[in-house]
Design an enzyme around this catalytic site. Structure first.
Site, PDB file in Angstrom:
ATOM      1  N   ASP A 117      -8.983   3.896  -3.174  1.00  0.00           N
ATOM      2  CA  ASP A 117     -10.097   4.112  -2.255  1.00  0.00           C
ATOM      3  C   ASP A 117     -11.336   4.628  -2.986  1.00  0.00           C
ATOM      4  O   ASP A 117     -11.525   5.835  -3.187  1.00  0.00           O
ATOM      5  CB  ASP A 117      -9.689   5.098  -1.162  1.00  0.00           C
ATOM      6  CG  ASP A 117      -8.568   4.554  -0.297  1.00  0.00           C
ATOM      7  OD1 ASP A 117      -8.282   3.345  -0.392  1.00  0.00           O
ATOM      8  OD2 ASP A 117      -7.965   5.336   0.457  1.00  0.00           O
TER       9      ASP A 117
ATOM     10  N   GLU B 101       2.790   6.959  -2.394  1.00  0.00           N
ATOM     11  CA  GLU B 101       2.525   8.213  -3.108  1.00  0.00           C
ATOM     12  C   GLU B 101       2.980   9.444  -2.317  1.00  0.00           C
ATOM     13  O   GLU B 101       3.341  10.462  -2.910  1.00  0.00           O
ATOM     14  CB  GLU B 101       1.030   8.381  -3.413  1.00  0.00           C
ATOM     15  CG  GLU B 101       0.378   7.187  -4.074  1.00  0.00           C
ATOM     16  CD  GLU B 101      -0.265   6.264  -3.042  1.00  0.00           C
ATOM     17  OE1 GLU B 101      -0.894   5.283  -3.460  1.00  0.00           O
ATOM     18  OE2 GLU B 101      -0.148   6.534  -1.824  1.00  0.00           O
TER      19      GLU B 101
ATOM     20  N   ASP C  16       0.835  -1.202   0.000  1.00  0.00           N
ATOM     21  CA  ASP C  16       0.000   0.000   0.000  1.00  0.00           C
ATOM     22  C   ASP C  16       0.874   1.258   0.000  1.00  0.00           C
ATOM     23  O   ASP C  16       2.066   1.214   0.282  1.00  0.00           O
ATOM     24  CB  ASP C  16      -0.904  -0.027   1.226  1.00  0.00           C
ATOM     25  CG  ASP C  16      -2.170   0.803   1.060  1.00  0.00           C
ATOM     26  OD1 ASP C  16      -2.297   1.492   0.027  1.00  0.00           O
ATOM     27  OD2 ASP C  16      -3.035   0.757   1.953  1.00  0.00           O
TER      28      ASP C  16
END
Length: 756
Positions: free
Chosen positions: A484, A420, A417
């Site tokens: 998401d 960024e 995950d």
């Protein structure tokens, strides 16, 4: 980035140094270098006090041109750079006459005009112009207020040209009219921000364009100038590649040959994944109750995922199981394996200050530092968290060793995950990389480190990650998921748009959170998303604040999830062949309609349907009343679910219950169906069914069935002559079945001859 104020004027703060005419050229090492001054040269005095652009044309492979624009060649070469695959000794043709100078590679040619005060580069593919750079297009721009310098280029768009790609973007599928900045950010699926930014676009006019830089490239896509795609990069140099197809699949083959093709994920990863969800309360009893609940309801499950709170809060990522929640992790993993499940755990590259790894990372200089020597830290996400510096080989080994302990305990895969939120101000990387360029590139190093560790531990073909962030080349480390999303039909549709755009960047495998991540879906949205999710390359049930097991929605949801999970497992002989094609050719499993039907103008804008592999058309239902509008290309299409026929070449409006959707088999398809519906990894030739759909007279169709390692296991050649259909197998496989017109005809040996 906009430099102009309308067509005629520059913005007040901008000074432009355009290439205005050809002055001279040299040919060296199979490359053509052209010198273009920024003012016309009519006398010796014009050779003073002006800028000149140096433009070099070369070729890394046939049908691909590399174009480099330089203002001052003495500028420092910044790192990192993309790892690209260029061929040696590519044959090129150089030509010069009184009017032009040109370079050709394969079927692609750059032709530069020598006409005074009329700078022009015509790019010709297959003998026709596909795009060009001309008057006031190629330039060196100076911002007199900020002192910023940019190189910019503007490539022509033909009438009716559509632009696609730029990574996983959730805005309109056709990017014309959009302003796009290549800058990875965590913005969900409901904004212009993207987790996976690629400086690459593809058109419906037979070519694609790749800008070779991990920096923050800015695109004006038919926005600053509506007849051009404008792109710019800060600095003194800009390099881009023009890739000629002419078919969109050919463009992707060549782009992925240049930037890397996806590894082949293990067959087991194509089964259903179930997650704990994010902030829900769970322990071993909860986990086992979910798994038993799926088994009791005969829903085939292949992977169980532990999200963030397998570790203790405020300590992510110390990569240690929370003993209060999971006192016996090794035993738990063993028990999951005994039930036939693979185990995936969530990780990210952030190290919270409370984590024991923070102390180790600080002592070993494994964490990213600031220019003053201190460790970069933030409270966003985890209190006092730092960032692993993957440009430091020692830090990579340290991080790998922590993950290795989890692999040794039986963990099978990692959800990689984040990646960024990478800082750029006052940052020093171990290898001296430029902070701006490292912002997007970081995810490549992060996922490469984890993926290679998995390959080393489990072997090639057994590694899989579940990654959110990406850049150019990240497609080599599958799988990627859509981030998401929200539990709504609108978010379901925007998720698909993101997947379609990402597919046009060479990403072969893609997933999304079934039911939506944020909020809790209504039962109808959950059921519709189940069908969509199981008709994606990878399928995961995951949420934020609530669980995603079907019986919490309604009884019917259980039946829907079971139906499509079983269907996907039976499709594995077909689906895994599509995975092999993604691995070997760079053609994605999720295919936008324009990728498969470039000669049908109706396919140009379609973003609510897709090809699942080469032969199955899927149109997810995005409405509570079950109504769906979709377009069928020409030919006779057959519903995979009920065998009904539909003639294409038109739009259709139909209504479906939650157990169905438009899932149509392309004409002239021989669809291999497996015998197992309880798991995705099995012998695909055992009790094989070959289902024939709308086979045309004179057709010859080759169907390849792989084994679970991706190797060709069986080849079936189907021929039709009049009413006679013959199927020749490459080897005998025992009992197998032919299905045609809804009738099953069992066959023996290696040949079947059928009269319709």
């Amino acid at each position: 980035m906009k430099f102009t104020n309308g067509y005629w004027l520059l913005r007040p703060e901008i000074t432009a140094h355009y290439a205005v005419e050809y002055y001279d050229s040299i040919c060296r090492n199979k490359a053509l270098t052209v010198f273009a001054p920024s003012k016309p040269v009519r006398s010796r005095g014009d050779q003073l006090n002006q800028a000149m652009l140096t433009i070099t044309f070369g070729s890394p492979m046939p049908d691909v041109l590399k174009i480099t624009l330089v203002h001052h060649d003495g500028a420092v070469d910044l790192q990192p750079v993309f790892a690209l695959n260029s061929q040696d000794d590519v044959p090129v043709e150089l030509y010069e006459d009184e009017q032009t100078v040109s370079l050709r590679s394969g079927n692609l040619q750059a032709v530069i005009s020598k006409k005074p005060n009329a700078w022009s580069v015509s790019y010709r593919g297959g003998g026709r112009e596909i795009t060009n750079s001309g008057f006031h297009n190629m330039a060196y721009m100076v911002n007199n207020k900020t002192g910023r310098h940019d190189m910019t280029e503007q490539l022509f768009l033909d009438v009716g040209a559509c632009v696609y790609g730029f990574g996983e973007r959730f805005t309109a599928f056709v990017k014309n009219g959009q302003v796009i900045d290549i800058w990875n950010e965590d913005g969900g699926t409901a904004s212009e921000i993207s987790y996976k930014n690629l400086p690459f676009y593809i058109t419906n006019r037979g070519y694609g364009v790749f800008i070779d830089s991990p920096a923050d490239i800015s695109f004006e896509v038919a926005s600053e100038k509506v007849e051009r795609v404008c792109f710019s990069e800060e600095g003194e140099r800009l390099t881009y590649y023009l890739i000629y197809g002419p078919h969109p699949r050919d463009i992707l083959r060549k782009y992925t040959a240049l930037t890397g093709r996806p590894a082949l994920p293990p067959a087991w990863s194509f089964g259903l994944w179930l997650s704990t969800s994010f902030t829900t309360q769970y322990d071993e009893a909860t986990v086992m109750s979910f798994i038993q609940g799926m088994a009791d309801r005969h829903i085939p499950l292949r992977v169980f995922h532990f999200d963030c709170f397998w570790m203790k809060g405020f300590q992510w990522c110390d990569l240690l199981w929370d003993p209060a929640t999971f006192p016996d992790p090794a035993g738990l993993i063993r028990r999951l394996h005994e039930r036939g499940l693979k185990v995936n755990v969530w990780i990210n590259p952030y190290i919270a200050q409370k984590s024991v790894l923070f102390t180790e990372g600080k002592a070993g200089s494994f964490l990213v530092r600031k220019t003053d020597g201190s460790i970069w830290q933030t409270d966003l996400w985890q209190a006092g968290m730092a960032l692993v510096d993957f440009t430091n080989p020692a830090a990579c080994v340290w991080y790998e060793n922590k993950l290795q302990a989890l692999l040794d305990s039986g963990v099978d895969a990692f959800k990689t995950d984040f990646g960024e939120r990478i800082p750029v101000r006052d940052i020093v990387w171990h290898d001296g990389s430029d902070p701006v360029r490292m912002h997007n590139y970081y995810t490549y190093l992060y996922n490469q480190t984890v993926f290679r560790l998995l390959e080393h531990h489990y072997g090639q073909g057994e590694a899989v990650v579940f990654a959110r962030s990406a850049t150019v080349g990240s497609q080599q480390f599958p799988v990627h998921w859509g981030g998401d999303c929200t539990a709504s039909y609108e978010s379901m549709a925007e998720t698909l748009r993101g997947g379609l755009s990402l597919a046009l960047g060479g990403f072969g495998f893609w997933s999304h959170d079934i039911g939506g991540f944020e909020m809790t879906a209504s039962a109808d949205i959950y059921k519709r998303w189940c069908a969509f999710g199981l008709l994606s390359s990878h399928s995961r049930l995951h949420g934020s604040e609530s669980y995603r097991v079907p019986w919490l929605f309604d009884d019917e949801a259980t039946d829907v999830l079971r139906r499509f999970s079983i269907l996907k497992n039976r499709l594995m002989p077909y689906l895994y062949r599509q995975a092999v094609l993604a691995h070997t050719e760079g053609i994605p499993v999720l295919r936008p309609m324009m990728l498969e039907f470039p000669d049908d103008p109706a396919a140009d804008t379609l973003d609510r349907q897709y090809l699942f592999g080469e032969s199955l058309l899927v149109a997810p239902v995005f409405r509570a009343d079950g109504q769906v509008d979709y377009y069928l290309p020409a030919g006779t299409w057959t519903s995979l679910l009920d065998g009904s026929l539909r003639e294409g070449g038109c739009w259709r409006r139909e209504t479906y219950d939650v157990f169905s959707l438009p899932l149509l088999v392309r004409p002239n398809t021989v669809l291999p169906l497996g015998s197992r519906d309880d798991l995705p990894d099995y012998d695909y030739c055992e009790d094989l069914t070959l289902a024939l759909y709308a086979i045309a007279d004179g057709a010859e169709i080759t169907t390849v069935i792989p084994d679970t390692r991706g190797r060709d296991s069986l080849v079936a050649v189907t021929r039709r002559a009049g009413e006679q259909i013959t199927i020749q197998l490459s080897r005998p496989i025992g009992v197998w079945t032919v299905q045609i017109d809804g009738k099953e005809l069992p066959q023996m040996g290696s040949t079947a001859s059928i009269t319709r």
